[in-house]
Design a protein around this motif. Sequence first.
Motif, PDB file in Angstrom:
ATOM      1  N   GLY A 126       0.816  -1.215   0.000  1.00 53.82           N
ATOM      2  CA  GLY A 126       0.000   0.000   0.000  1.00 53.82           C
ATOM      3  C   GLY A 126       0.845   1.258   0.000  1.00 53.82           C
ATOM      4  O   GLY A 126       0.567   2.210  -0.748  1.00 53.82           O
ATOM      5  N   LEU A 127       1.904   1.284   0.827  1.00 53.26           N
ATOM      6  CA  LEU A 127       2.792   2.442   0.881  1.00 53.26           C
ATOM      7  C   LEU A 127       3.511   2.648  -0.450  1.00 53.26           C
ATOM      8  O   LEU A 127       3.663   3.780  -0.926  1.00 53.26           O
ATOM      9  N   PHE A 128       3.933   1.538  -1.046  1.00 58.19           N
ATOM     10  CA  PHE A 128       4.614   1.636  -2.337  1.00 58.19           C
ATOM     11  C   PHE A 128       3.678   2.203  -3.401  1.00 58.19           C
ATOM     12  O   PHE A 128       4.074   3.070  -4.201  1.00 58.19           O
ATOM     13  N   LEU A 129       2.426   1.730  -3.418  1.00 50.76           N
ATOM     14  CA  LEU A 129       1.449   2.241  -4.387  1.00 50.76           C
ATOM     15  C   LEU A 129       1.167   3.719  -4.162  1.00 50.76           C
ATOM     16  O   LEU A 129       1.007   4.498  -5.108  1.00 50.76           O
ATOM     17  N   PHE A 130       1.115   4.125  -2.883  1.00 49.00           N
ATOM     18  CA  PHE A 130       0.881   5.527  -2.564  1.00 49.00           C
ATOM     19  C   PHE A 130       2.008   6.404  -3.117  1.00 49.00           C
ATOM     20  O   PHE A 130       1.778   7.412  -3.790  1.00 49.00           O
ATOM     21  N   LEU A 131       3.244   6.009  -2.839  1.00 45.87           N
ATOM     22  CA  LEU A 131       4.399   6.778  -3.306  1.00 45.87           C
ATOM     23  C   LEU A 131       4.483   6.755  -4.833  1.00 45.87           C
ATOM     24  O   LEU A 131       4.866   7.752  -5.459  1.00 45.87           O
ATOM     25  N   LEU A 188      -6.823   3.758  -4.196  1.00 46.54           N
ATOM     26  CA  LEU A 188      -6.694   2.352  -3.822  1.00 46.54           C
ATOM     27  C   LEU A 188      -5.668   2.167  -2.705  1.00 46.54           C
ATOM     28  O   LEU A 188      -5.912   1.444  -1.735  1.00 46.54           O
ATOM     29  N   SER A 189      -4.525   2.827  -2.835  1.00 41.97           N
ATOM     30  CA  SER A 189      -3.461   2.654  -1.842  1.00 41.97           C
ATOM     31  C   SER A 189      -3.887   3.153  -0.466  1.00 41.97           C
ATOM     32  O   SER A 189      -3.590   2.521   0.553  1.00 41.97           O
TER      33      SER A 189
END
Length: 519
Positions: free
Chosen positions: A10-15, A197-198
Motif C-alpha cells: 500500500g505504501l509503495f502504491l501511494f508513493l 486504492l493505496s
Amino acid sequence: MKNAFYLLIGLFLFLLAIDLIGNSFKLLNKEVVESILQLTSNPFIGLFIGLLITALIQSSSTSTSMVVAIVASGSIGLSEAIPMIMGANVGTTLTSTLVSLSFITKKEEFRKALSAGVVHDFFNILVVAILFPLEYYYGLLTNLSSSISTLIVGNNYGSIQSEYGYSVFTRPIIDWITGLFPFPIILSILAFAILALSIKVISKILYKTITGGSKEVLQRYFFGGPYRSFLWGAAITAGIQSSSVTTSVIVPFVATRKIKLKQAFTFIMGANVGTTLTALIAATFKSEAAISIALVHLLFNLFGVLIFLPFPFIRKIPVNLARNFGRRANDARILGFVYIIFTFFVIPFILISYTNARQDRVELTYEINKKSNGETNFKKIVVKEFDANHLNHWFVYEGLKTKEEATDVPTEILEAYYKKNLMILDNMVFKLGSINECWSGSDELGNYNICLKDMEVVYKRGSLTLDSVYAFEKRYSVDSLGWEKIYVDPVRQIIVKSLLYDDAGDLTSSEVLVELSKL
C-alpha cells in the motif's frame, strides 16, 4: 507478517501514485517549473507559486527541496523563499482532499470524508493568513530562523549535499508506465485511481494492526484527547516521514465514523509538525539556507499549533468551516471538484498574473569599461518593485556585447530595499547618515569599510538626469585589493555609477548608468 506485506504494498502504491502525478505534470512542459520560479519577485507571487507547484507535483518535500537548491545557488534569498514554503504547506494538503473524492458514491461517507480532507486545507490557510503579514512587514520567520540557525551551528556550515528519496524504487515503473501512456491526462487519472486504492489499503491494514479491529481501542489509545492525538500524529508522521500518508489515512477513518472530525484535526496538526523532521535531518548536511528554511518549516507549523491547539474555541474554527463545507458539497457534489480546481490551480494562476502585472519594472543599462584592455561591454538590470518601501529585485544580465542584447535567463538575482535611511543591496549596506560616517562589512574578497563621502549629487548622462545621488567609498582592509567609489540613488534603489581604483589610485574600470527606462 501478511499485514506487514500488504502495508508495504500500500505504501509503495501511494508513493508511486504521488510520483506519477508529478511526472504527468512534467510532461505538460518540462521547463514550466523553472519558468514559474523565475517569476518570483515579491512575497505574494512567492506564496502562490509555492502553493501551485506543490499542488501540481503533489510533494511538499520536492518543492521545498527545489526552493532550497535555488536559495543555495544565490538566485533568491531566504526572505524570498519563506512565502514559497508557506504556499507549499497549503499545496500539500491537496492529497487528502483528493482522497476524499474516492467516497463520492457514498453520500454520508463523502460528507465526512470531504470535511476531513479540507480541514487540513483550512487550517494551513488560516495559519498563512496570520503569519504572512507578520513575515511581510516584520520579517518574523526570517529573523527567528536565521538567529536560531546561527545559535545552533554558528557561522561555519557544512557543504556536504545529502539527497535521498523513494524515487529510486518508483522511477523504473514510472518510466515504463510513461512509455506506455505518454499522455498527461491519462497518467493523472491512473495516478488518482492508484492513490485512492493505496489509501484504502493502508487505512484498512493500519486499523486492524493497531486496534485489532476495535473502534474503542482506537478512540482510547490514539484519540483519547486532543494532546494525545496531536502527539501520535507527530510521532507517526516523523516515523514514516510523510504527512501526505498520515493525513490521507485519517480521511477513511472519519468517513467510516471510527474517529470524529475534531479528533482528526488535532492529529493533522501533529502530522504537520512531524513532517518537518525530514527537512531538519537533511538540512544538517547542507548550507545555512537549507538549515534556515528547515527551521522556517518547523516554526510555521509550531506557530500554527500554538495558535489553535491550546484553545478549544479557536480549535473549532477550521473544524466548523470544514464541517459546513462538507454539508454543502454533499448537496452539490460537483462542489468538491470545483473547490480543488479553483483553490489549488485557477486562483493561484490568477493571483500570480495579477500581482505580477501590478509590479513597477524599470530597465537599467550600464556601460562597463575596463582600462586594462580597453574592452567595453554592457550590463542590463531589470528592477521589479511591488512595494516602494519593501523588497525589490534586480534581475541582472551581464556580459552583453550591445545595449540591446539580453538573454532569457538572468545571470544573477539580487535583493534590494530602502528603509529607515538604509539602502541594502544583497549583503551590502549603504547608510544615509553624516558625511564621513563609516561602517564595516565583508564579502568573498575580505573585510571592508564603507564611508559616506558626499550627498545630493546630481548625475547627468545625455538625456538622463538624477538628483539626490549619494557617493560612497568602499575600501578593503588589504590595500592591494584597491578601492571602489559607488554612487547610489536610494529613492529608486539603484546604483548609478561604480568606479574601481587600484591601490595607487588609478582608475581600472568603470560601470556607469547610460539608460533608464520604465517597462
